[in-house]
Design a protein around this motif. Sequence first.
Motif, PDB file in Angstrom:
ATOM      1  N   LEU A  59      24.176   9.536 -10.934  1.00 27.33           N
ATOM      2  CA  LEU A  59      22.942   9.926 -11.612  1.00 27.33           C
ATOM      3  C   LEU A  59      22.754   9.069 -12.866  1.00 27.33           C
ATOM      4  O   LEU A  59      21.646   8.616 -13.157  1.00 27.33           O
ATOM      5  CB  LEU A  59      22.989  11.407 -11.979  1.00 27.33           C
ATOM      6  CG  LEU A  59      21.741  11.932 -12.680  1.00 27.33           C
ATOM      7  CD1 LEU A  59      20.555  11.911 -11.745  1.00 27.33           C
ATOM      8  CD2 LEU A  59      21.946  13.341 -13.218  1.00 27.33           C
ATOM      9  N   GLN A  60      23.858   8.809 -13.574  1.00 27.20           N
ATOM     10  CA  GLN A  60      23.758   7.942 -14.756  1.00 27.20           C
ATOM     11  C   GLN A  60      23.245   6.561 -14.373  1.00 27.20           C
ATOM     12  O   GLN A  60      22.399   5.987 -15.053  1.00 27.20           O
ATOM     13  CB  GLN A  60      25.132   7.810 -15.425  1.00 27.20           C
ATOM     14  CG  GLN A  60      25.542   9.052 -16.196  1.00 27.20           C
ATOM     15  CD  GLN A  60      26.799   8.842 -17.004  1.00 27.20           C
ATOM     16  OE1 GLN A  60      27.719   8.144 -16.566  1.00 27.20           O
ATOM     17  NE2 GLN A  60      26.851   9.427 -18.181  1.00 27.20           N
ATOM     18  N   ASP A  61      23.771   6.036 -13.244  1.00 24.25           N
ATOM     19  CA  ASP A  61      23.298   4.728 -12.783  1.00 24.25           C
ATOM     20  C   ASP A  61      21.808   4.782 -12.484  1.00 24.25           C
ATOM     21  O   ASP A  61      21.062   3.853 -12.790  1.00 24.25           O
ATOM     22  CB  ASP A  61      24.047   4.300 -11.511  1.00 24.25           C
ATOM     23  CG  ASP A  61      25.519   4.049 -11.797  1.00 24.25           C
ATOM     24  OD1 ASP A  61      25.860   3.945 -12.997  1.00 24.25           O
ATOM     25  OD2 ASP A  61      26.313   3.992 -10.842  1.00 24.25           O
ATOM     26  N   LYS A  62      21.401   5.888 -11.862  1.00 22.01           N
ATOM     27  CA  LYS A  62      19.993   6.037 -11.510  1.00 22.01           C
ATOM     28  C   LYS A  62      19.128   6.078 -12.769  1.00 22.01           C
ATOM     29  O   LYS A  62      18.092   5.423 -12.851  1.00 22.01           O
ATOM     30  CB  LYS A  62      19.812   7.315 -10.690  1.00 22.01           C
ATOM     31  CG  LYS A  62      18.413   7.495 -10.200  1.00 22.01           C
ATOM     32  CD  LYS A  62      18.269   8.619  -9.204  1.00 22.01           C
ATOM     33  CE  LYS A  62      16.815   8.706  -8.782  1.00 22.01           C
ATOM     34  NZ  LYS A  62      16.565   9.713  -7.778  1.00 22.01           N
ATOM     35  N   ILE A  63      19.604   6.843 -13.764  1.00 21.01           N
ATOM     36  CA  ILE A  63      18.860   6.933 -15.024  1.00 21.01           C
ATOM     37  C   ILE A  63      18.771   5.551 -15.668  1.00 21.01           C
ATOM     38  O   ILE A  63      17.730   5.150 -16.190  1.00 21.01           O
ATOM     39  CB  ILE A  63      19.538   7.932 -15.978  1.00 21.01           C
ATOM     40  CG1 ILE A  63      19.501   9.343 -15.388  1.00 21.01           C
ATOM     41  CG2 ILE A  63      18.872   7.909 -17.346  1.00 21.01           C
ATOM     42  CD1 ILE A  63      20.313  10.350 -16.160  1.00 21.01           C
ATOM     43  N   ALA A  64      19.878   4.794 -15.571  1.00 16.05           N
ATOM     44  CA  ALA A  64      19.914   3.483 -16.227  1.00 16.05           C
ATOM     45  C   ALA A  64      18.884   2.535 -15.630  1.00 16.05           C
ATOM     46  O   ALA A  64      18.476   1.575 -16.272  1.00 16.05           O
ATOM     47  CB  ALA A  64      21.318   2.897 -16.101  1.00 16.05           C
ATOM     48  N   ASN A  65      18.458   2.782 -14.395  1.00 13.50           N
ATOM     49  CA  ASN A  65      17.526   1.864 -13.746  1.00 13.50           C
ATOM     50  C   ASN A  65      16.088   2.342 -13.749  1.00 13.50           C
ATOM     51  O   ASN A  65      15.235   1.764 -13.078  1.00 13.50           O
ATOM     52  CB  ASN A  65      17.978   1.607 -12.304  1.00 13.50           C
ATOM     53  CG  ASN A  65      19.233   0.755 -12.283  1.00 13.50           C
ATOM     54  OD1 ASN A  65      19.365  -0.176 -13.082  1.00 13.50           O
ATOM     55  ND2 ASN A  65      20.168   1.096 -11.413  1.00 13.50           N
ATOM     56  N   GLU A  66      15.820   3.438 -14.435  1.00 13.95           N
ATOM     57  CA  GLU A  66      14.449   3.930 -14.458  1.00 13.95           C
ATOM     58  C   GLU A  66      13.587   3.069 -15.376  1.00 13.95           C
ATOM     59  O   GLU A  66      14.092   2.504 -16.350  1.00 13.95           O
ATOM     60  CB  GLU A  66      14.426   5.385 -14.954  1.00 13.95           C
ATOM     61  CG  GLU A  66      14.788   6.361 -13.854  1.00 13.95           C
ATOM     62  CD  GLU A  66      14.892   7.788 -14.342  1.00 13.95           C
ATOM     63  OE1 GLU A  66      14.715   8.024 -15.554  1.00 13.95           O
ATOM     64  OE2 GLU A  66      15.178   8.656 -13.498  1.00 13.95           O
ATOM     65  N   SER A  67      12.288   2.978 -15.054  1.00 14.82           N
ATOM     66  CA  SER A  67      11.413   2.269 -15.991  1.00 14.82           C
ATOM     67  C   SER A  67      10.820   3.298 -16.944  1.00 14.82           C
ATOM     68  O   SER A  67       9.670   3.711 -16.811  1.00 14.82           O
ATOM     69  CB  SER A  67      10.334   1.487 -15.247  1.00 14.82           C
ATOM     70  OG  SER A  67      10.154   1.993 -13.956  1.00 14.82           O
ATOM     71  N   SER A  68      11.670   3.707 -17.879  1.00 16.74           N
ATOM     72  CA  SER A  68      11.313   4.833 -18.737  1.00 16.74           C
ATOM     73  C   SER A  68      10.116   4.550 -19.626  1.00 16.74           C
ATOM     74  O   SER A  68       9.261   5.422 -19.827  1.00 16.74           O
ATOM     75  CB  SER A  68      12.499   5.201 -19.614  1.00 16.74           C
ATOM     76  OG  SER A  68      13.625   5.391 -18.820  1.00 16.74           O
ATOM     77  N   ALA A  69      10.041   3.314 -20.169  1.00 13.98           N
ATOM     78  CA  ALA A  69       8.970   3.024 -21.121  1.00 13.98           C
ATOM     79  C   ALA A  69       7.613   3.154 -20.456  1.00 13.98           C
ATOM     80  O   ALA A  69       6.703   3.796 -20.995  1.00 13.98           O
ATOM     81  CB  ALA A  69       9.166   1.637 -21.702  1.00 13.98           C
ATOM     82  N   SER A  70       7.467   2.577 -19.240  1.00 13.67           N
ATOM     83  CA  SER A  70       6.157   2.677 -18.587  1.00 13.67           C
ATOM     84  C   SER A  70       5.905   4.095 -18.088  1.00 13.67           C
ATOM     85  O   SER A  70       4.762   4.536 -18.025  1.00 13.67           O
ATOM     86  CB  SER A  70       6.046   1.666 -17.455  1.00 13.67           C
ATOM     87  OG  SER A  70       7.121   1.808 -16.567  1.00 13.67           O
ATOM     88  N   ASN A  71       6.983   4.797 -17.736  1.00 14.29           N
ATOM     89  CA  ASN A  71       6.803   6.194 -17.326  1.00 14.29           C
ATOM     90  C   ASN A  71       6.245   7.047 -18.462  1.00 14.29           C
ATOM     91  O   ASN A  71       5.517   8.005 -18.222  1.00 14.29           O
ATOM     92  CB  ASN A  71       8.130   6.798 -16.866  1.00 14.29           C
ATOM     93  CG  ASN A  71       8.494   6.366 -15.457  1.00 14.29           C
ATOM     94  OD1 ASN A  71       7.707   5.696 -14.800  1.00 14.29           O
ATOM     95  ND2 ASN A  71       9.682   6.726 -15.022  1.00 14.29           N
ATOM     96  N   LEU A  72       6.624   6.683 -19.696  1.00 20.69           N
ATOM     97  CA  LEU A  72       6.140   7.451 -20.844  1.00 20.69           C
ATOM     98  C   LEU A  72       4.617   7.422 -20.913  1.00 20.69           C
ATOM     99  O   LEU A  72       3.987   8.372 -21.354  1.00 20.69           O
ATOM    100  CB  LEU A  72       6.707   6.882 -22.145  1.00 20.69           C
ATOM    101  CG  LEU A  72       8.158   7.211 -22.465  1.00 20.69           C
ATOM    102  CD1 LEU A  72       8.577   6.514 -23.741  1.00 20.69           C
ATOM    103  CD2 LEU A  72       8.362   8.706 -22.583  1.00 20.69           C
ATOM    104  N   LEU A  73       4.038   6.286 -20.487  1.00 21.48           N
ATOM    105  CA  LEU A  73       2.590   6.127 -20.612  1.00 21.48           C
ATOM    106  C   LEU A  73       1.838   6.686 -19.420  1.00 21.48           C
ATOM    107  O   LEU A  73       0.628   6.870 -19.472  1.00 21.48           O
ATOM    108  CB  LEU A  73       2.262   4.638 -20.782  1.00 21.48           C
ATOM    109  CG  LEU A  73       3.012   3.967 -21.944  1.00 21.48           C
ATOM    110  CD1 LEU A  73       2.751   2.462 -21.948  1.00 21.48           C
ATOM    111  CD2 LEU A  73       2.595   4.582 -23.270  1.00 21.48           C
ATOM    112  N   LYS A  74       2.560   6.927 -18.330  1.00 19.01           N
ATOM    113  CA  LYS A  74       1.908   7.413 -17.104  1.00 19.01           C
ATOM    114  C   LYS A  74       1.580   8.899 -17.214  1.00 19.01           C
ATOM    115  O   LYS A  74       2.281   9.637 -17.875  1.00 19.01           O
ATOM    116  CB  LYS A  74       2.867   7.249 -15.923  1.00 19.01           C
ATOM    117  CG  LYS A  74       2.586   6.036 -15.078  1.00 19.01           C
ATOM    118  CD  LYS A  74       3.369   6.160 -13.779  1.00 19.01           C
ATOM    119  CE  LYS A  74       4.009   4.828 -13.415  1.00 19.01           C
ATOM    120  NZ  LYS A  74       5.312   4.978 -12.797  1.00 19.01           N
TER     121      LYS A  74
END
Lengths: 205, 176
Positions: free
Chosen positions: B151-166
């Motif tokens: 799960l940590q690996d999965k979190i590490a690969n998320e595009s969090s910054a763009s998700n914030l704007l979605k």
Amino acid sequence: MIDEDFTRGLLEQHTFLTKVSHEDCLCLLCPPEHWVEIAKFLRNEETFELLADLTAIDQGEESEFRFTVVAHYYSRIHHDYLRIKCDCTDSLSPKIPSLSSIFPAADWHERETFDMFGIEFTDHPNLKRILMWDEYPYFPLRKEFPLAGIDTPLPADDVVEVTQASVEPAPMMGGPFVTSGSGPMSNSEPRAKDESWTEEVEKSK
Amino acid sequence: MIANELAYNGKVEGDVVVTKADAVINWIRKHSVWPMPMGLACCAIELMASAASRYDISRFGMEVMRFSPRQSDCMIVAGTVTYKMAEVVRRIYDQMGDPKWVVAMGACASTGGMYRSYAVMQGVDNIVPVDVYVSGCPPRPEALLDAMMKLQDKIANESSASNLLKANPSGSLPAK
Ligand code: SF4
């Protein structure tokens, strides 16, 4: 232990009771109109102060009396159980008086029996489902109910709207999953009797 | 001194670190996963074991089990999900703040396990989106820790910054 004298005394005093063949503890059949009376007697006049269990049996639709309610009483003095059974006279809408005014423990047991078999306990203070949700339309331990379940909507509309989830019959996959009860753990763990669907075993035609 | 030279050197580089927003956000998130222990049956015992000293889930920064959904971001569904409980699981999931993840621990939570019956939901993924499935009945604590590292690996690969704007579609299930 319950001895012959006790049994004889009980049967002489309560002529409505009949002895039924049994393999473990003493088992007596009681008509529904004396169901509460005998419970009261066992608790107050005798030493059976503990209602250990209360449940029911579905004998199948073809039986004369389809539903039998079973209660187990325990006596700390005799160190023994006593089983009293009662056939519900009406097989379509089975009814029996509640024991909850005598044994508070009967309350939840009767709710469970109602939930699973649809037996109505008259004079029960709060007769509603205890395991399944209130709106559930079936009585799952009745013989005609399939183990896998029947399509049913879930009760929470807002959750259903988001998830489209509902009760669906479970895939049996050659089940039910049962333990063989013998042999090494690796073989005796619960598993389906028919495993023809697994990759390891050739499919049986 | 050599170790100092290899690491970040404030004298040389000043008070500035250049990196990507995703890297920072994910780095922070993955090291502070706060689990919501959804202990529904026997698997919960192994979940407790992974929190205790022998297996020690706090080595991964996940020891802060919160019993309030408002304070947790990873629901560990440990146990048999009955149809009656499914509604509750979903409501608790809905109450968790974003971003949130779900781990289905054990055969029951993943598929219904050995309970092919009228009362048991055949997999918690019918009601919440699952990120990691753990096999086993019950899975050993090592298996759960492995899943949490996945799960940590999965979190590490998320595009969090763009998700914030979605606009956030969190919690929707993939179409059946
Ligand atoms: S997977 Fe096995 S151990 Fe886990 S909850 Fe189900 S039955 Fe219990």
